[in-house]
Design an enzyme around this catalytic site. Structure first.
Site, mmCIF file in Angstrom:
data_model
loop_
_atom_site.group_PDB
_atom_site.id
_atom_site.type_symbol
_atom_site.label_atom_id
_atom_site.label_comp_id
_atom_site.label_asym_id
_atom_site.label_seq_id
_atom_site.Cartn_x
_atom_site.Cartn_y
_atom_site.Cartn_z
ATOM 1 N N GLY A 56 48.671 19.004 83.998
ATOM 2 C CA GLY A 56 48.364 20.234 85.050
ATOM 3 C C GLY A 56 49.660 20.409 85.758
ATOM 4 O O GLY A 56 49.765 21.613 86.336
ATOM 5 N N GLU A 111 51.851 16.410 91.503
ATOM 6 C CA GLU A 111 50.582 16.734 91.087
ATOM 7 C C GLU A 111 50.120 18.227 91.213
ATOM 8 O O GLU A 111 50.642 18.968 92.115
ATOM 9 C CB GLU A 111 49.635 15.593 92.015
ATOM 10 C CG GLU A 111 48.130 15.858 91.928
ATOM 11 C CD GLU A 111 47.619 15.321 90.341
ATOM 12 O OE1 GLU A 111 47.954 15.984 89.332
ATOM 13 O OE2 GLU A 111 46.543 14.625 90.499
ATOM 14 N N ASP A 115 41.476 16.399 94.227
ATOM 15 C CA ASP A 115 40.310 16.564 94.344
ATOM 16 C C ASP A 115 39.719 15.488 95.199
ATOM 17 O O ASP A 115 39.779 15.317 96.465
ATOM 18 C CB ASP A 115 39.469 16.893 92.966
ATOM 19 C CG ASP A 115 37.860 17.182 93.202
ATOM 20 O OD1 ASP A 115 37.694 17.295 94.481
ATOM 21 O OD2 ASP A 115 37.450 17.630 92.266
ATOM 22 N N LYS A 143 42.266 19.734 97.668
ATOM 23 C CA LYS A 143 40.855 20.167 98.105
ATOM 24 C C LYS A 143 40.396 19.627 99.470
ATOM 25 O O LYS A 143 39.168 19.780 99.892
ATOM 26 C CB LYS A 143 39.945 19.944 96.911
ATOM 27 C CG LYS A 143 40.252 21.142 95.938
ATOM 28 C CD LYS A 143 39.089 20.932 94.731
ATOM 29 C CE LYS A 143 38.981 22.063 93.740
ATOM 30 N NZ LYS A 143 38.418 21.875 92.602
ATOM 31 N N ASP A 171 43.666 23.863 84.080
ATOM 32 C CA ASP A 171 42.771 24.129 82.975
ATOM 33 C C ASP A 171 41.572 24.067 83.272
ATOM 34 O O ASP A 171 40.992 23.382 84.050
ATOM 35 C CB ASP A 171 43.184 23.267 81.973
ATOM 36 C CG ASP A 171 42.746 22.021 82.216
ATOM 37 O OD1 ASP A 171 42.838 21.375 82.954
ATOM 38 O OD2 ASP A 171 41.781 21.276 80.880
ATOM 39 N N ARG A 177 45.689 27.304 81.424
ATOM 40 C CA ARG A 177 46.718 27.091 81.941
ATOM 41 C C ARG A 177 47.883 28.083 82.062
ATOM 42 O O ARG A 177 48.736 27.909 83.157
ATOM 43 C CB ARG A 177 47.638 25.675 81.051
ATOM 44 C CG ARG A 177 46.464 24.477 81.071
ATOM 45 C CD ARG A 177 47.319 23.092 80.437
ATOM 46 N NE ARG A 177 46.369 22.184 80.114
ATOM 47 C CZ ARG A 177 45.913 21.253 81.187
ATOM 48 N NH1 ARG A 177 46.369 21.197 82.206
ATOM 49 N NH2 ARG A 177 45.257 20.183 80.486
HETATM 50 P P1 IMP Z 1 40.819 13.720 91.322
HETATM 51 O O1 IMP Z 1 41.230 12.538 90.787
HETATM 52 O O2 IMP Z 1 39.350 13.850 91.561
HETATM 53 O O3 IMP Z 1 41.625 13.885 92.665
HETATM 54 O O4 IMP Z 1 41.133 14.752 89.985
HETATM 55 C C1 IMP Z 1 42.415 15.495 90.013
HETATM 56 C C2 IMP Z 1 42.496 15.900 88.837
HETATM 57 O O5 IMP Z 1 41.426 16.891 88.475
HETATM 58 C C3 IMP Z 1 43.544 17.307 88.860
HETATM 59 O O6 IMP Z 1 44.950 16.632 88.525
HETATM 60 C C4 IMP Z 1 43.243 18.184 87.772
HETATM 61 O O7 IMP Z 1 43.789 17.856 86.527
HETATM 62 C C5 IMP Z 1 41.620 17.853 87.760
HETATM 63 N N1 IMP Z 1 40.887 18.994 88.819
HETATM 64 C C6 IMP Z 1 40.454 18.790 90.161
HETATM 65 N N2 IMP Z 1 40.027 19.838 90.589
HETATM 66 C C7 IMP Z 1 40.333 20.856 89.440
HETATM 67 C C8 IMP Z 1 40.213 22.392 89.665
HETATM 68 O O8 IMP Z 1 39.792 23.097 90.564
HETATM 69 N N3 IMP Z 1 40.643 22.965 88.415
HETATM 70 C C9 IMP Z 1 41.066 22.231 87.466
HETATM 71 N N4 IMP Z 1 41.524 21.107 87.719
HETATM 72 C C10 IMP Z 1 40.938 20.334 88.572
HETATM 73 MG MG MG Z 2 43.097 19.031 84.004
#
Ligand code: IMP
Ligand code: MG
Length: 186
Positions: A56, A111, A115, A143, A171, A177
């Site tokens: 990403g 990064e 999320d 987020k 993506d 992407r």
């Molecule tokens: P986390 O571990 O829940 O913080 O997820 C982070 C990863 O989830 C990011 O590096 C993205 O690859 C993916 N991700 C989270 N939210 C989104 C979004 O809104 N669009 C696309 N990918 C996301």
């Molecule tokens: Mg992803």
């Protein structure tokens, strides 16, 4: 770099409409330049290793490093937390580990979006064990749902709306992407 028309968007996405363009190209470019200046300022000395979290971060990282006006090294990390869907599974797999030594270096993990922060929290533990001089995160989008990782997240591009965003590296099931802007897929 003007905001694309809806027919231009549809041509780029193969007919899939997006709800809205959340961050357009000029907005991203000027914020990335500000982040580059902040990073240049924040690391007056020492070795700085930028670790891009693939896939990403690939577009953000390539734009960001060109705005940093001090020596840097670049490597990548590959972790996988999502399968094909839009919901975090909570499992993180490290698929590629940087070959460079981290000990004694400033490490800045780049990064695309935070999320839940699960991906990063696991990574921070692994990286901290290698005794870097400092360890911080630069994320393009936040987020705002991950208080446990807040301490390490030193550079944030934008607060992200609670939507599923694509483009500029982000993506949905490996698509979108390549979009030069960030859109709400809906
Ligand atoms: P986390 O571990 O829940 O913080 O997820 C982070 C990863 O989830 C990011 O590096 C993205 O690859 C993916 N991700 C989270 N939210 C989104 C979004 O809104 N669009 C696309 N990918 C996301
Ligand atoms: Mg992803």
């Amino acid at each position: 770099m003007s905001t694309p028309s809806s027919s231009d968007v549809l041509r780029r996405t193969g007919g899939r409409p997006v709800k809205s363009i959340v961050f357009d190209e000029p907005t991203i470019a000027s914020r990335v330049a500000e982040l580059g200046a902040e990073i240049t300022e924040a690391y007056p000395d020492g070795d700085l290793l930028i670790l891009g979290l693939l896939k990403g971060s690939f577009i953000f990282l390539s734009d960001l490093v060109r705005t940093i006006e001090r020596p840097v090294q670049v490597d990548f990390l590959v972790a996988s937390s999502y399968a094909d869907g839009k919901v975090s599974s909570g499992t993180v797999r490290l698929l590629y580990d940087p070959e460079t030594r981290l000990e004694g270096k400033h490490i800045l993990v780049v990064e695309d979006i935070i999320d839940t922060g699960r991906t990063l929290r696991r990574l921070m533990e692994v990286l901290a064990a290698r005794r870097p001089r400092s360890l911080a995160v630069c994320t393009l989008l936040d987020k705002g749902l991950a208080p446990e990782i807040r301490r390490e997240v030193r550079f944030v591009g934008f607060q992200a709306p609670p939507a599923f965003l694509v483009g500029y590296g982000l993506d949905h099931a490996e698509n979108f992407r390549h979009l030069p802007f960030i859109a709400d897929l809906e």
